[in-house]
Design a protein around this motif. Structure first.
Motif, PDB file in Angstrom:
ATOM      1  N   GLN A 156      38.401  36.914  36.885  1.00 16.51           N
ATOM      2  CA  GLN A 156      38.242  38.372  36.928  1.00 16.51           C
ATOM      3  C   GLN A 156      37.392  38.793  38.128  1.00 16.51           C
ATOM      4  O   GLN A 156      37.760  39.705  38.868  1.00 16.51           O
ATOM      5  CB  GLN A 156      37.600  38.827  35.615  1.00 16.51           C
ATOM      6  CG  GLN A 156      37.509  40.300  35.430  1.00 16.51           C
ATOM      7  CD  GLN A 156      36.913  40.637  34.062  1.00 16.51           C
ATOM      8  OE1 GLN A 156      36.574  39.759  33.274  1.00 16.51           O
ATOM      9  NE2 GLN A 156      36.793  41.911  33.791  1.00 16.51           N
ATOM     10  N   ARG A 157      36.270  38.117  38.363  1.00 17.89           N
ATOM     11  CA  ARG A 157      35.402  38.427  39.520  1.00 17.89           C
ATOM     12  C   ARG A 157      36.131  38.187  40.830  1.00 17.89           C
ATOM     13  O   ARG A 157      36.019  38.971  41.774  1.00 17.89           O
ATOM     14  CB  ARG A 157      34.130  37.577  39.495  1.00 17.89           C
ATOM     15  CG  ARG A 157      33.036  38.095  38.628  1.00 17.89           C
ATOM     16  CD  ARG A 157      31.714  37.361  38.865  1.00 17.89           C
ATOM     17  NE  ARG A 157      31.834  35.920  39.029  1.00 17.89           N
ATOM     18  CZ  ARG A 157      31.862  35.042  38.020  1.00 17.89           C
ATOM     19  NH1 ARG A 157      31.783  35.461  36.778  1.00 17.89           N
ATOM     20  NH2 ARG A 157      31.963  33.747  38.258  1.00 17.89           N
ATOM     21  N   GLY A 158      36.902  37.100  40.910  1.00 18.29           N
ATOM     22  CA  GLY A 158      37.648  36.802  42.131  1.00 18.29           C
ATOM     23  C   GLY A 158      38.686  37.863  42.435  1.00 18.29           C
ATOM     24  O   GLY A 158      38.851  38.276  43.582  1.00 18.29           O
ATOM     25  N   VAL A 159      39.376  38.328  41.411  1.00 19.38           N
ATOM     26  CA  VAL A 159      40.387  39.369  41.594  1.00 19.38           C
ATOM     27  C   VAL A 159      39.729  40.665  42.040  1.00 19.38           C
ATOM     28  O   VAL A 159      40.193  41.322  42.981  1.00 19.38           O
ATOM     29  CB  VAL A 159      41.205  39.563  40.300  1.00 19.38           C
ATOM     30  CG1 VAL A 159      42.070  40.809  40.375  1.00 19.38           C
ATOM     31  CG2 VAL A 159      42.062  38.334  40.033  1.00 19.38           C
ATOM     32  N   VAL A 160      38.626  41.036  41.412  1.00 20.33           N
ATOM     33  CA  VAL A 160      37.906  42.260  41.785  1.00 20.33           C
ATOM     34  C   VAL A 160      37.420  42.162  43.229  1.00 20.33           C
ATOM     35  O   VAL A 160      37.536  43.116  44.005  1.00 20.33           O
ATOM     36  CB  VAL A 160      36.743  42.539  40.812  1.00 20.33           C
ATOM     37  CG1 VAL A 160      35.802  43.607  41.356  1.00 20.33           C
ATOM     38  CG2 VAL A 160      37.272  42.938  39.445  1.00 20.33           C
ATOM     39  N   ARG A 161      36.921  40.985  43.617  1.00 22.57           N
ATOM     40  CA  ARG A 161      36.457  40.789  45.002  1.00 22.57           C
ATOM     41  C   ARG A 161      37.586  41.012  45.994  1.00 22.57           C
ATOM     42  O   ARG A 161      37.428  41.707  46.999  1.00 22.57           O
ATOM     43  CB  ARG A 161      35.858  39.392  45.180  1.00 22.57           C
ATOM     44  CG  ARG A 161      35.385  39.102  46.603  1.00 22.57           C
ATOM     45  CD  ARG A 161      34.908  37.673  46.801  1.00 22.57           C
ATOM     46  NE  ARG A 161      35.779  36.656  46.254  1.00 22.57           N
ATOM     47  CZ  ARG A 161      36.869  36.184  46.853  1.00 22.57           C
ATOM     48  NH1 ARG A 161      37.241  36.655  48.022  1.00 22.57           N
ATOM     49  NH2 ARG A 161      37.590  35.243  46.288  1.00 22.57           N
ATOM     50  N   VAL A 162      38.755  40.446  45.707  1.00 20.82           N
ATOM     51  CA  VAL A 162      39.905  40.621  46.600  1.00 20.82           C
ATOM     52  C   VAL A 162      40.318  42.088  46.654  1.00 20.82           C
ATOM     53  O   VAL A 162      40.546  42.642  47.733  1.00 20.82           O
ATOM     54  CB  VAL A 162      41.091  39.733  46.164  1.00 20.82           C
ATOM     55  CG1 VAL A 162      42.365  40.121  46.894  1.00 20.82           C
ATOM     56  CG2 VAL A 162      40.775  38.264  46.422  1.00 20.82           C
TER      57      VAL A 162
END
Length: 175
Positions: A156-162
């Protein structure tokens, strides 16, 4: 001197084993890399479907963690995040203007089998498919997977970062 003679045999065996491991790595490494790249291309084709021609996809190359074909409607980025047991890598197809996910595939992970099976589940109704078409506020509020909180929170954090890099993706395509 006799103690030194006792070490010669084990040291020779260790050197032979190290040489065999090095040789095996040299002979199989390129094939493993080629297989990984072929799998990544197949996953890209699966993510993009007919939205991008095969010829255009073959010409596209990775720059940093973004595929260099540009369209304001669709961008592909790599995910590289830290999970519970190690790195989680994946591919994310997303729409920069809307900041929404079109598709996601996890390509590698070291998470616990059984507990983190949701990372490989592409079925409709699965946790990964629930990320599709969510807005940023909805994505940030999404519940993690019970029993795999660290892994799902990392994705979830990785997707939000992208998705937070949408402005850079749009300017990359315009420039």
């Amino acid at each position: 001197m006799t103690e030194l003679k006792k070490l010669v045999g084990p040291v020779a065996i260790a050197l032979i084993c190290a040489g065999l491991l090095t040789l095996t790595n040299a002979l199989t490494g390129p094939r493993i890399d080629a297989n990984y790249q072929a799998r990544e291309r197949a996953l890209l084709r699966e993510l993009l479907g007919r939205r991008v021609s095969e010829e255009r996809l073959k010409k596209a190359a990775w720059r940093e963690d973004h595929l260099d074909f540009c369209t304001a409607e669709l961008t592909v980025s790599r995910l590289n995040i830290s999970g519970y047991a190690g790195p989680i890598q994946g591919l994310l197809a997303w729409q920069p203007r809307q900041r929404r996910i079109s598709g996601i595939r996890i390509t590698r992970h070291l998470e616990t089998p059984g507990i983190a099976d949701f990372l490989n589940d592409q079925a409709a109704g699965g946790w990964l498919s629930s990320l599709l078409q969510l807005t940023m506020p909805q994505l940030e509020q999404l519940d993690t997977v019970s029993g795999a909180t660290i892994s799902s929170a990392a994705v979830q954090r990785g997707v939000v970062r992208v998705l937070n890099e949408a402005d850079q993706a749009i300017s990359r395509c315009a420039g």
